[in-house]
Design a protein around this motif. Structure first.
Motif, PDB file in Angstrom:
ATOM      1  N   UNK A 188       0.868  -1.179   0.000  1.00 26.26           N
ATOM      2  CA  UNK A 188       0.000   0.000   0.000  1.00 26.26           C
ATOM      3  C   UNK A 188       0.900   1.224   0.000  1.00 26.26           C
ATOM      4  N   UNK A 189       0.842   1.996  -1.093  1.00 27.32           N
ATOM      5  CA  UNK A 189       1.667   3.192  -1.213  1.00 27.32           C
ATOM      6  C   UNK A 189       0.773   4.424  -1.188  1.00 27.32           C
ATOM      7  N   UNK A 190       1.254   5.477  -0.522  1.00 26.78           N
ATOM      8  CA  UNK A 190       0.496   6.717  -0.366  1.00 26.78           C
ATOM      9  C   UNK A 190       1.486   7.838  -0.091  1.00 26.78           C
ATOM     10  N   UNK A 191       0.982   9.023   0.195  1.00 30.07           N
ATOM     11  CA  UNK A 191       1.811  10.169   0.562  1.00 30.07           C
ATOM     12  C   UNK A 191       1.041  11.039   1.531  1.00 30.07           C
ATOM     13  N   UNK A 192       0.829  12.305   1.136  1.00 29.32           N
ATOM     14  CA  UNK A 192      -0.057  13.250   1.840  1.00 29.32           C
ATOM     15  C   UNK A 192       0.540  13.768   3.148  1.00 29.32           C
ATOM     16  N   UNK A 193       0.988  12.890   4.032  1.00 28.25           N
ATOM     17  CA  UNK A 193       1.546  13.298   5.315  1.00 28.25           C
ATOM     18  C   UNK A 193       3.073  13.293   5.203  1.00 28.25           C
ATOM     19  N   UNK A 194       3.626  14.416   4.789  1.00 29.12           N
ATOM     20  CA  UNK A 194       5.058  14.505   4.491  1.00 29.12           C
ATOM     21  C   UNK A 194       5.919  14.091   5.679  1.00 29.12           C
ATOM     22  N   UNK A 195       5.476  14.449   6.877  1.00 28.68           N
ATOM     23  CA  UNK A 195       6.280  14.200   8.062  1.00 28.68           C
ATOM     24  C   UNK A 195       6.394  12.750   8.461  1.00 28.68           C
ATOM     25  N   UNK A 196       5.611  11.872   7.822  1.00 30.90           N
ATOM     26  CA  UNK A 196       5.683  10.436   8.131  1.00 30.90           C
ATOM     27  C   UNK A 196       6.218   9.625   6.968  1.00 30.90           C
ATOM     28  N   UNK A 197       6.961  10.257   6.080  1.00 23.99           N
ATOM     29  CA  UNK A 197       7.546   9.523   4.956  1.00 23.99           C
ATOM     30  C   UNK A 197       8.370   8.356   5.482  1.00 23.99           C
ATOM     31  N   UNK A 198       8.221   7.200   4.840  1.00 19.26           N
ATOM     32  CA  UNK A 198       8.976   6.036   5.279  1.00 19.26           C
ATOM     33  C   UNK A 198       8.277   4.738   4.965  1.00 19.26           C
ATOM     34  N   UNK A 199       8.637   3.705   5.706  1.00 22.15           N
ATOM     35  CA  UNK A 199       8.199   2.338   5.405  1.00 22.15           C
ATOM     36  C   UNK A 199       7.807   1.613   6.687  1.00 22.15           C
ATOM     37  N   UNK A 200       6.774   0.763   6.572  1.00 23.79           N
ATOM     38  CA  UNK A 200       6.373  -0.074   7.704  1.00 23.79           C
ATOM     39  C   UNK A 200       5.755  -1.367   7.180  1.00 23.79           C
ATOM     40  N   UNK A 201       6.048  -2.480   7.839  1.00 23.15           N
ATOM     41  CA  UNK A 201       5.475  -3.782   7.471  1.00 23.15           C
ATOM     42  C   UNK A 201       4.729  -4.338   8.674  1.00 23.15           C
ATOM     43  N   UNK A 202       3.464  -4.705   8.470  1.00 17.09           N
ATOM     44  CA  UNK A 202       2.647  -5.187   9.593  1.00 17.09           C
ATOM     45  C   UNK A 202       2.457  -6.700   9.600  1.00 17.09           C
ATOM     46  N   UNK A 203       3.206  -7.401   8.760  1.00 15.01           N
ATOM     47  CA  UNK A 203       3.094  -8.848   8.710  1.00 15.01           C
ATOM     48  C   UNK A 203       2.411  -9.362   7.473  1.00 15.01           C
ATOM     49  N   UNK A 204       1.600  -8.516   6.836  1.00 14.68           N
ATOM     50  CA  UNK A 204       0.982  -8.947   5.578  1.00 14.68           C
ATOM     51  C   UNK A 204       1.018  -7.868   4.494  1.00 14.68           C
ATOM     52  N   UNK A 205       1.163  -6.604   4.862  1.00 17.47           N
ATOM     53  CA  UNK A 205       1.193  -5.522   3.877  1.00 17.47           C
ATOM     54  C   UNK A 205       2.408  -4.636   4.127  1.00 17.47           C
ATOM     55  N   UNK A 206       3.093  -4.271   3.036  1.00 15.76           N
ATOM     56  CA  UNK A 206       4.198  -3.321   3.103  1.00 15.76           C
ATOM     57  C   UNK A 206       3.617  -1.922   2.871  1.00 15.76           C
ATOM     58  N   UNK A 207       3.704  -1.067   3.870  1.00 16.00           N
ATOM     59  CA  UNK A 207       3.177   0.294   3.779  1.00 16.00           C
ATOM     60  C   UNK A 207       4.313   1.249   3.441  1.00 16.00           C
TER      61      UNK A 207
END
Length: 230
Positions: A188-207
């Motif tokens: 799941x790729x998005x933007x909008x919130x510049x201050x939270x740019x980065x990456x996170x994985x919750x076990x099933x989806x790469x954000x």
């Protein structure tokens, strides 16, 4: 088969600064906010000309964001101008299926289903805003196909990379989070919130929050390039 994908978002008219940082590959995805004020046709046209000229990706996909008012306010112009650019794909509550041939060039070895949507919970008088937790925004997320591999939205889901810089309150969409938990897209790729740019994985989806500009609209975050391997 490995497929190379680059993610960017929130270029706000500064797209030319990214030229040296786009390594090329199979797919380039822009998650919205390519404009500033969002009203001037020249702003959109300059971005589209730049995106169209990028020649080191096989597929180039983008959606609109809350700054891209023209794409919501003038459907006729949007459709007319997009017809002029044949190498790019614009998604607005739509799916793109990308096929990657096997070694013999006939049987697809990989199929990637990309779905794009520009909507987000309303914030002042911006584009593609819908009431938070209302039926309208729920309907937009319910329309995301269950078999989506890469989901592209402008705003984040609640709880993942959705805290503006200098704040502690999460602003992501709760209903989008619920739908993601249901269908579990791989990315799941998005933007909008510049201050939270980065990456996170919750076990099933790469954000991926692919915002390339920081809160001061300075280009500080490199485009993220990954290899997709089923």
């Amino acid at each position: 088969m490995k497929i190379k994908i680059t993610f960017i978002s929130d270029t706000h008219g500064k797209h030319n600064q990214l030229n040296k940082d786009l390594p090329g590959g199979d797919i380039l995805i822009h998650a919205g906010d390519f404009m500033n004020s969002g009203y001037q046709q020249t702003e959109a046209t300059q971005f589209l000309e730049w995106f169209n000229k990028i020649n080191n990706y096989n597929t180039k996909v983008f959606i609109a964001g809350n700054h891209d008012r023209l794409f919501e306010n003038d459907d006729e112009w949007r459709k007319m101008i997009l017809d002029e650019f044949e190498t790019i794909e614009y998604l607005q509550d739509e799916e793109l299926v990308d096929y990657f041939d096997g070694p013999n060039g006939d049987i697809p070895e990989d199929i990637i289903r990309i779905y794009g949507s520009p909507w987000q919970p309303e914030f002042y008088n911006w584009a593609f805003n819908l009431p938070r937790n209302g039926n309208e925004i729920k309907a937009r997320w319910d329309a995301i196909p269950d078999n989506t591999g890469i989901l592209v939205t402008h705003g984040p889901p609640y709880g993942y990379l959705d805290i503006p810089g200098g704040h502690t309150i999460r602003v992501g969409c709760e209903m989008l989070r619920y739908r993601i938990d249901q269908i579990k897209p791989k990315i799941h790729v998005f933007g909008h919130i510049h201050g939270s740019a980065g990456y996170y994985f919750n076990g099933h989806t790469h954000f991926i929050n692919a915002s390339v500009l920081n809160e001061q609209y300075i280009y500080t975050n490199m485009p993220l390039t990954i290899e997709w391997d089923n």
